[in-house]
Design a protein around this motif. Sequence first.
Motif, PDB file in Angstrom:
ATOM      1  N   UNK A   1       0.833  -1.198   0.000  1.00 38.25           N
ATOM      2  CA  UNK A   1       0.000   0.000   0.000  1.00 38.25           C
ATOM      3  C   UNK A   1       0.863   1.243   0.000  1.00 38.25           C
ATOM      4  N   UNK A   2       0.224   2.338  -0.405  1.00 34.93           N
ATOM      5  CA  UNK A   2       0.882   3.635  -0.408  1.00 34.93           C
ATOM      6  C   UNK A   2       0.223   4.497   0.661  1.00 34.93           C
ATOM      7  N   UNK A   3       1.045   5.144   1.483  1.00 36.04           N
ATOM      8  CA  UNK A   3       0.478   5.943   2.558  1.00 36.04           C
ATOM      9  C   UNK A   3       1.141   7.316   2.583  1.00 36.04           C
ATOM     10  N   UNK A   4       0.392   8.337   2.146  1.00 34.65           N
ATOM     11  CA  UNK A   4       0.947   9.690   2.148  1.00 34.65           C
ATOM     12  C   UNK A   4      -0.083  10.645   2.720  1.00 34.65           C
ATOM     13  N   UNK A   5       0.261  11.928   2.698  1.00 34.74           N
ATOM     14  CA  UNK A   5      -0.647  12.929   3.210  1.00 34.74           C
ATOM     15  C   UNK A   5      -1.931  13.020   2.406  1.00 34.74           C
TER      16      UNK A   5
ATOM     17  N   UNK B   1       5.315   8.537   2.995  1.00 37.14           N
ATOM     18  CA  UNK B   1       6.065   9.710   3.426  1.00 37.14           C
ATOM     19  C   UNK B   1       6.129   9.709   4.944  1.00 37.14           C
ATOM     20  N   UNK B   2       6.297  10.908   5.516  1.00 36.76           N
ATOM     21  CA  UNK B   2       6.270  11.056   6.971  1.00 36.76           C
ATOM     22  C   UNK B   2       4.998  10.446   7.562  1.00 36.76           C
ATOM     23  N   UNK B   3       3.985  10.335   6.731  1.00 39.20           N
ATOM     24  CA  UNK B   3       2.721   9.764   7.197  1.00 39.20           C
ATOM     25  C   UNK B   3       2.943   8.407   7.857  1.00 39.20           C
ATOM     26  N   UNK B   4       4.027   7.736   7.480  1.00 39.27           N
ATOM     27  CA  UNK B   4       4.313   6.414   8.041  1.00 39.27           C
ATOM     28  C   UNK B   4       4.696   6.440   9.513  1.00 39.27           C
ATOM     29  N   UNK B   5       5.213   7.570   9.964  1.00 37.88           N
ATOM     30  CA  UNK B   5       5.697   7.580  11.347  1.00 37.88           C
ATOM     31  C   UNK B   5       4.746   8.294  12.287  1.00 37.88           C
ATOM     32  N   UNK B   6       3.570   8.603  11.810  1.00 38.27           N
ATOM     33  CA  UNK B   6       2.608   9.209  12.719  1.00 38.27           C
ATOM     34  C   UNK B   6       2.233   8.216  13.807  1.00 38.27           C
ATOM     35  N   UNK B   7       1.859   8.753  14.979  1.00 38.06           N
ATOM     36  CA  UNK B   7       1.673   7.880  16.145  1.00 38.06           C
ATOM     37  C   UNK B   7       0.644   6.769  15.938  1.00 38.06           C
TER      38      UNK B   7
END
Length: 717
Positions: A358-362, A387-393
């Motif tokens: 899957x792709x996970x971005x803003x 993107x950074x979206x991957x490291x959101x809590x």
Amino acid sequence: MPTQFASAKPLSAQQIAAAPVHLPRSSRLQAPLTHDLGPRAGRALNTLGLHTVGDLLEHLPRARGEARTITTLQREETATLLVEVRAIASKPVRRRGMRPRVEATVVDHTGSTRVSFFNQPWLVQRYPPGTRLLLTVRTDRRGRVSVNAHAPTELQAAADAQVAHYPASEGIDSTRILALMREHRDAIADTLEPLPARIRTAERLPDRRAALAALHFPGNEGEAEGGRRRLAFEELLLVQLALLRRRARRERAATAPSLDAQRTLTKRWLESGLPFPLTNDQANALEDIDHDLAQRHPMQRLLMGEVGSGKTVVALFALLRAVEQGWQGAMMAPTETLAEQHFATIQALMPGEAVPAALLTGSTTAARRADSLGKLASGELQLVVGTHALIEPDVQFARLGVAVVDEQHRFGVRQRAALDAKGPATDGVGGGRRESILTPHLLHMTATPIPRTLALVQYGDLDDTVLRELPRGRRPIETFVASGERERARAYERIREELRAGRQAFVVCPLVEESETLQAKAARAEFERLRDGEFKDFRVVLMHGQLRPREKQEAMAAFAVGGADVLVATSVIEVGIDVPNATVMLVEDAERYGISQLHQLRGRIGRGEHPSLCLLFGPKDSARLKALAAHRDGFELARIDLRLRKEGELIGGVRQHGLAQFRVAQLPDDELLLEHARLRATAILQADPELEQSEHALLAHALAAAYGPDAMAVIPA
Ligand code: ADP
Ligand code: MG
């Protein structure tokens, strides 16, 4: 423990205290720096950070000059003289506005001259005849000598004496600093020697005291350089020790899943799924990674390879190694464009394999995102790119085993650490109650090649793998520097030829550092100009950072499938565009970009079966543009870049790679010294990981002083 003479009996504390040896007393270096230069100079010393005698001794000269003799003084020059005062008197001020002046007759062993001091009438008292002075003088057109700086000195005039020039400050000049240095010369004997004697001899370096003396009071140039090298080596050794210990500590602290099972999915993929054979460099990279992943501590590897060198294949291999052993793989990129590009490439690279990804971005829709998060947490989803979206809590992984960070320098330390923390919690080994975290294996990637010297300093705590070889079949890119209207017209004609032959072209607009808005505006203007003029018979699209994500995607998509012929863009196209049919790039005001940036930009062409052409508009005599025209190897360009920066060419580009700021060492010139320091640091830590042996005591001390007790302070990189 010192023993009694010719015996194994240890000496008692009293015996040691009474021993007739001169032991350096480093406590004396902590003594406040006393002087009689007055409050203004005192403040200046504070500004320079010179509070103690030790600080003073570590204030190293930035240059040396020969002390000159009176008879060799030329007109209109600045020189340093060592003289003795014969006569001194103040001159009456005859007119208003005239500066009060003191005139002295001074001599050295070659002759005598008259010199003037301005605005310091008290010098008549301070420098009576017989005083020896160090003077920095300026001679004018008629040979009159005025004094810019002065200080009393013990120094005897010698024919070829060298004089150190110090970084100075408002309120204290180099000459006075030198005089102060002379006053405290004896304290050099109290400085400690952190280098083990064995290493110092093997590296043929002077000891620390000799090095300091040679730098401050050089007999000749060679001696001073020897002293500089000595201090530079120490500085580089400490950095390497700090980096290597940091790495060792991380290895000990973190546990990773050992991914050492037989290849299954990856075997199939490499043998029949991958649409091309690997380059040798790629194959070697896979070996490195396989070895790292089998360990019980997390991989910390940097994969360096320029644009088009095929890093994605290597990254995908690492991810699939996790997947085939029941773990998850994640790849994080700094921009959405890049993440999308990676996602597409990854899918193209494994046509036959049904790995859920899957792709996970803003801009992932809420519904999609929720679905992906659920599947990541359950483990159903094995591969994710984002993107950074991957490291959101709220992003949780069931079993994250391998993470790839692309363009890793664009992420902060904290962001990379956040990725580390996404590893799975496991029950404490052996049934303990404490939970521990398994850290994922990390592969960092960068397309900015840096010379080894810099890599050793910047990424000295990572293992590294380099992809030098570009995949076979790459066509050469010819690069020209162009300027003037005639060449511009010819350039557009060449581009139209390519377009008529069915190829595509990039036009890169000038870098406008001050504002993205201005940059976007300039790009739009250029787009309109070309669309309605030079390329009016072709389909032209625009791309810049201020377009909405949708618009960007549309422009990109149109260009990617050949629906547009010319892409007018800002430097946002630097990374993440793979259009093999694009064969020309024109860069406006190219000298505003840095070498590595231009090299990255240029990597967007030459990706297909056709030969490519890169036209750099800018001054023909620009050293940077000439370098680009002459070289294609990113490492070679990086070396040239480093050298040019050192020589102080103005840098137009915004991005700079963190050139290490050392106090003494000069990179890349001290490259060899750095390599030696690296080897020595490795050997020292192999023998004595915690620096506990007595021969390393002072080294440990110096390391703590430079980088904090845990050597966790920021390392200059
Ligand atoms: P990078 O990320 O290092 O810039 P990519 O991984 O995007 O490079 O690869 C650039 C292009 O080269 C891609 O289209 C990729 O499919 C192709 N490629 C990669 N490795 C090889 C290879 N060994 N042989 C031929 N083409 C390759
Ligand atoms: Mg890439």
